[in-house]
Design a protein around this motif. Structure first.
Motif, PDB file in Angstrom:
ATOM      1  N   TRP A 221       0.819  -1.209   0.000  1.00 13.14           N
ATOM      2  CA  TRP A 221       0.000   0.000   0.000  1.00 13.14           C
ATOM      3  C   TRP A 221       0.856   1.265   0.000  1.00 13.14           C
ATOM      4  N   LEU A 222       1.968   1.250   0.723  1.00  8.07           N
ATOM      5  CA  LEU A 222       2.857   2.407   0.721  1.00  8.07           C
ATOM      6  C   LEU A 222       3.465   2.629  -0.662  1.00  8.07           C
ATOM      7  N   LYS A 223       3.856   1.565  -1.343  1.00  5.22           N
ATOM      8  CA  LYS A 223       4.428   1.707  -2.688  1.00  5.22           C
ATOM      9  C   LYS A 223       3.390   2.227  -3.679  1.00  5.22           C
ATOM     10  N   GLU A 224       2.152   1.795  -3.534  1.00  8.36           N
ATOM     11  CA  GLU A 224       1.089   2.307  -4.403  1.00  8.36           C
ATOM     12  C   GLU A 224       0.895   3.807  -4.190  1.00  8.36           C
ATOM     13  N   ALA A 225       0.961   4.251  -2.939  1.00  5.77           N
ATOM     14  CA  ALA A 225       0.817   5.683  -2.657  1.00  5.77           C
ATOM     15  C   ALA A 225       2.003   6.466  -3.221  1.00  5.77           C
ATOM     16  N   LEU A 226       3.203   5.937  -3.120  1.00  3.56           N
ATOM     17  CA  LEU A 226       4.382   6.610  -3.673  1.00  3.56           C
ATOM     18  C   LEU A 226       4.300   6.703  -5.198  1.00  3.56           C
TER      19      LEU A 226
END
Length: 586
Positions: A221-226
């Motif tokens: 989820w963090l990579k998707e936000a980045l």
């Protein structure tokens, strides 16, 4: 909308919180001995069940083991580790000159320390004139359906100033400025964002996950936000099936570089920071932003796993006839000795005792897990450990080091030892202090023995432990709340549910109190079954735990066919293991 009435479970836990939780309900429903001293009538009748809600009240004292246990699930650890919006101590006990305090319920508003953007700095309002009453933090409701209040009854730290100093130390915040009140509560960012559909989806996926799988999801989820913000990190992150909390921190910091980016993605940043702090096994990886001062000075997940291992040993030792039946007393004595070595805290030792006595209610007839002579040895060991902690505080005080003696689950004992240290009585009259401690611990074991007996009159949902037929050892526990729901889904008659005959259950409880311990026949059959209702509200008087939310979700997912009502969960607060022990012993 009318509510049917069923009665269940009464004990000394949450008598006041029940009044406050039920105020405003037209009529109510409950499960266990609670209905034995209440009266009420079903306003809807059997024909009105299609458009009504069936309300089942469950007394927390019937199953105190579930909120005390440390399961290997990420949200259990995160919720237990995070500080909350402060709750002030309630008014003094009844009667002039009374020094007793009612401990306030802790709201379910979990706070996350976000460096620079939403730091966990204490909010210190200006000093108000004496005539102005102090402000109290409002209650909150979590997205799991668990309601909470800041009512002055039930749970929370016995001393608000101690709780505030703990949170200030955790966050690394500066001391209060001159001209401001000494009492404070944490700010930071709320973990809960029920209005954000993304956060609800993330929480839904995290409920059943253990450590490894949860870290993988959070990294995704963090990579998707980045990627959505077109942010590339300078550090190279290896694609691996094992994610470290330090890697989560690195990714979250990429979303914290600019305030506008942080505002768009603060729900996932809060989840990532909270999980990284709770799941870290490296003390240098994450600042202690969300650990409790009552736990040992080690990474939170290391402490959590240590308690989980001890609870597995408890399950091996508790059932009668099991291979480890003689292990219980040595295990408890070893745990108490570990408090003097710093491996466990004194609160942890009392949590293990509460878990053991609550689970021993599975026996028939109900009996404490220890003989009287064994109890005396445990009580003596606890007294020595408490005196050792107080002596250590005196030594630190003489060396001009910080000396904070913490015992969150027994505020009276903590106050007794604190006064003995400050006045010098511990050095001049150690025997007198020890005698006072012995009296307090005697009261503790009276409550524990009551806890072991409180499920004695239940018939359908009495057993919590899953016992292996071959070895006789317990491999797992099933919360009482899930056993109640299983009966409802199977359309089975639940003999432990009681439906008052006439009047309002709420009115009866508020007028005459909760009545005696135990179940008794009210005379005459109930007019409708709880399983007849299309919507069922399970409300735990005394607070609900994350483990129970997860177990209820799992039961509903496994029930594929047949009757399946809409199930709502609620409780007077969101419980951590320390809260549950405080609820029993304070």
């Amino acid at each position: 909308m009318s509510l049917p009435q069923y009665g269940a479970g009464h004990g000394p836990l949450g008598d006041n919180s029940l009044q406050e939780a039920l105020t405003g309900l037209a009529s109510s429903a409950a499960t266990g001995p609670l209905g034995a001293g209440s009266s009420g009538s079903d306003a809807s009748g059997a024909s009105g069940t299609a458009g009504s809600i069936g309300l089942v009240l469950v007394d927390r004292s019937l199953d105190l083991a579930t909120p005390c246990m440390h399961k290997d699930h990420v949200l259990d650890a995160v919720f237990a580790s995070l500080p909350r919006a402060g709750a002030a101590a309630g008014p003094a006990g009844a009667g002039p000159g009374s020094t007793q305090q009612r401990v306030a319920l802790r709201p379910a508003d979990l706070r996350v320390d976000v460096p620079r953007l939403a730091p966990m700095a204490p909010l210190t309002p200006p000093v108000t004139p004496p005539a102005t009453p102090p402000l109290t933090s409002p209650g909150s409701t979590s997205s799991t359906g668990v309601s909470s209040t800041s009512a002055s009854a039930g749970l929370g730290p016995a001393n608000s100033s101690q709780s505030s100093s703990r949170q200030g130390k955790i966050s690394g915040s500066s001391s209060n400025s001159a001209g401001f009140a000494p009492l404070c509560w944490p700010m930071g960012m709320s973990l809960f964002h029920p209005a954000d559909h993304r956060w609800l989806s993330w929480l839904d996926q995290l409920w059943p996950k253990q450590r490894k799988d949860a870290l993988l999801l959070l990294r995704k989820w963090l990579k998707e936000a980045l990627r959505a913000e077109k942010i590339s990190l300078n550090t190279r992150v290896k694609l691996s099936s094992v994610v470290s909390p330090a890697e989560l921190l690195s990714l979250a910091q990429g979303l914290m570089a600019a305030p506008e980016v942080f505002m768009r993605h603060h729900p996932i940043v809060g989840l990532a920071l909270a999980a990284a702090a709770a799941l870290s096994t490296d003390p240098l990886t994450v600042a202690a932003a969300c650990s409790s001062a009552s736990t040992p000075s080690c990474p939170f997940w290391t402490y959590w796993e240590r308690m989980s291992d001890l609870e597995r040993q408890l399950l091996l030792a508790l059932p009668d006839g099991s291979e480890g039946a003689g292990m219980l007393k040595p295990m408890l004595l070893d745990a108490i000795q570990s408090t003097e070595q710093g491996r466990l805290s004194l609160d942890d030792a009392f949590q293990l005792l509460a878990t053991a006595y609550s689970l021993s209610g599975d026996r028939m007839p109900p009996a404490p897990p220890l003989y009287s002579a064994d109890e005396a040895q445990i009580r003596e060991a606890l007294g020595q450990a408490l005196l050792a902690a107080a002596t250590q505080a005196v030594t630190k005080q003489q060396q001009q080091q910080p000396s904070l003696l913490r015992l969150d689950c027994l505020p009276r004992v903590q106050q007794l030892l604190h006064e003995a240290v400050q006045s010098g009585e511990l050095a001049s009259n150690a025997a007198g202090v020890q005698q006072q401690l012995s009296a307090q611990l005697q009261h503790v074991f009276v409550r524990l023995r009551w806890l072991a007996a409180c499920r004695g009159k239940l018939r359908d949902v009495r057993r919590l432990m899953q016992v292996d037929v071959d070895t006789g050892a317990a491999s797992n526990t099933i919360p009482l709340l899930r056993r109640v729901l299983t009966k409802i889904l199977l359309l089975a008659d639940i003999l432990d549910l009681q439906q008052p005959e006439a009047g309002s259950l709420v009115a009866g409880l508020l007028h005459r109190g909760l009545g005696r311990l135990g179940l008794g026949s009210r005379g005459g059959p109930a007019r409708s079954r709880i399983s007849d209702y299309q919507t069922v509200l399970l409300f735990v008087v005394g607070g609900i735990s994350p483990a129970e939310v997860r177990e209820i979700r799992q039961e509903l997912e496994e029930h594929k066919f047949g009757h399946k009502p809409l199930v709502l969960l609620g409780g007077t607060t969101l419980l951590s293991p320390t809260d549950a022990t405080l609820l029993l012993l304070s």
